[in-house]
Design a protein around this motif. Sequence first.
Motif, PDB file in Angstrom:
ATOM      1  N   ASP A  52      -4.928  -0.083  -4.800  1.00 40.16           N
ATOM      2  CA  ASP A  52      -4.350  -1.025  -3.912  1.00 40.16           C
ATOM      3  C   ASP A  52      -5.129  -2.341  -4.155  1.00 40.16           C
ATOM      4  O   ASP A  52      -6.309  -2.395  -4.734  1.00 40.16           O
TER       5      ASP A  52
ATOM      6  N   ALA B 144      -2.180   5.706  -1.786  1.00 41.53           N
ATOM      7  CA  ALA B 144      -3.373   4.730  -1.524  1.00 41.53           C
ATOM      8  C   ALA B 144      -3.749   4.732  -0.213  1.00 41.53           C
ATOM      9  O   ALA B 144      -4.974   4.678  -0.011  1.00 41.53           O
TER      10      ALA B 144
ATOM     11  N   THR C 130       0.808  -1.057  -0.052  1.00 36.45           N
ATOM     12  CA  THR C 130      -0.021  -0.112   0.011  1.00 36.45           C
ATOM     13  C   THR C 130       0.952   1.095  -0.217  1.00 36.45           C
ATOM     14  O   THR C 130       1.811   1.322   1.101  1.00 36.45           O
TER      15      THR C 130
END
Length: 243
Positions: free
Chosen positions: A193, A53, A49
């Motif tokens: 993501d 995101a 991630t």
Amino acid sequence: MIPPEHPRYRSLFARERLARYAAEGIVSLEGLSAHGRGEAFDYLLGEKTTASALLAEKTAAALLLTARDPVISVNGNTAGLAAELIAPLQEKSGAKVEVNLFHRTEERIKKISRLLRDHGVRLEEGNAERLLPLSHDRALCQRGGIYQADVILVPLEDGDRCQALREMGKTVIAIDLNPLSRTARSASLTIVDELTRALPNLTSFCASLPRHEAEALAGSLDNTRFLADALEMMKEGLSHAMD
Ligand code: ATP
């Protein structure tokens, strides 16, 4: 059985799970190739991630928390990969959950609904009606669910339906690893993501975001920034690939 110390454990585990659910008729065969496309983009992101995101996830939580009538739309891949992650998000966001399929059969709807209920999800009851401006069965949704929602979380959506929902004036949050897809580009907010990383983050933001902060975040949304950040991260990843 995949050994947990395998360097690609997460990816192999997800594939095994999807293959099992495909054999059970929960995930469509087309869904398997859609997953493959997502994995390729995740590779470019380093399978983690990004900070951008994470901010998109926080903003998505803000949109859900400040919505009048939020709905989470669940398809076969979402149920197959993340059935156990939906009920906690439903609880913390207060959203309704509706099963909505691209490759729709009543049998698949029933199987996916059962899987979600077994994991504690409270589903919208009722008959689907042809309410979206789309051809074929993709137009079907529930009047008290997606049709009347103001904010819809559509993980792994297809571009046409995303656009149709936007044209109906809805705020659409997509989770899509491909920042170039029509979905990513037409959603109000795109979380670039992987689904099973994104959903727990969304849930914990829904649990912790104070109201005034949620309102400020929801009002300052700039999706082109999130898409540009994702492309930039992928470009950077590629340019360092040969270092
Ligand atoms: P579009 O119609 O939006 O142009 P598409 O034809 O690629 O895009 P689909 O085939 O419906 O759309 O695929 C769904 C999207 O979901 C793909 O863009 C893929 O990158 C993404 N995706 C697949 N698996 C995951 C996952 N586990 N997490 C996040 N995104 C995923």
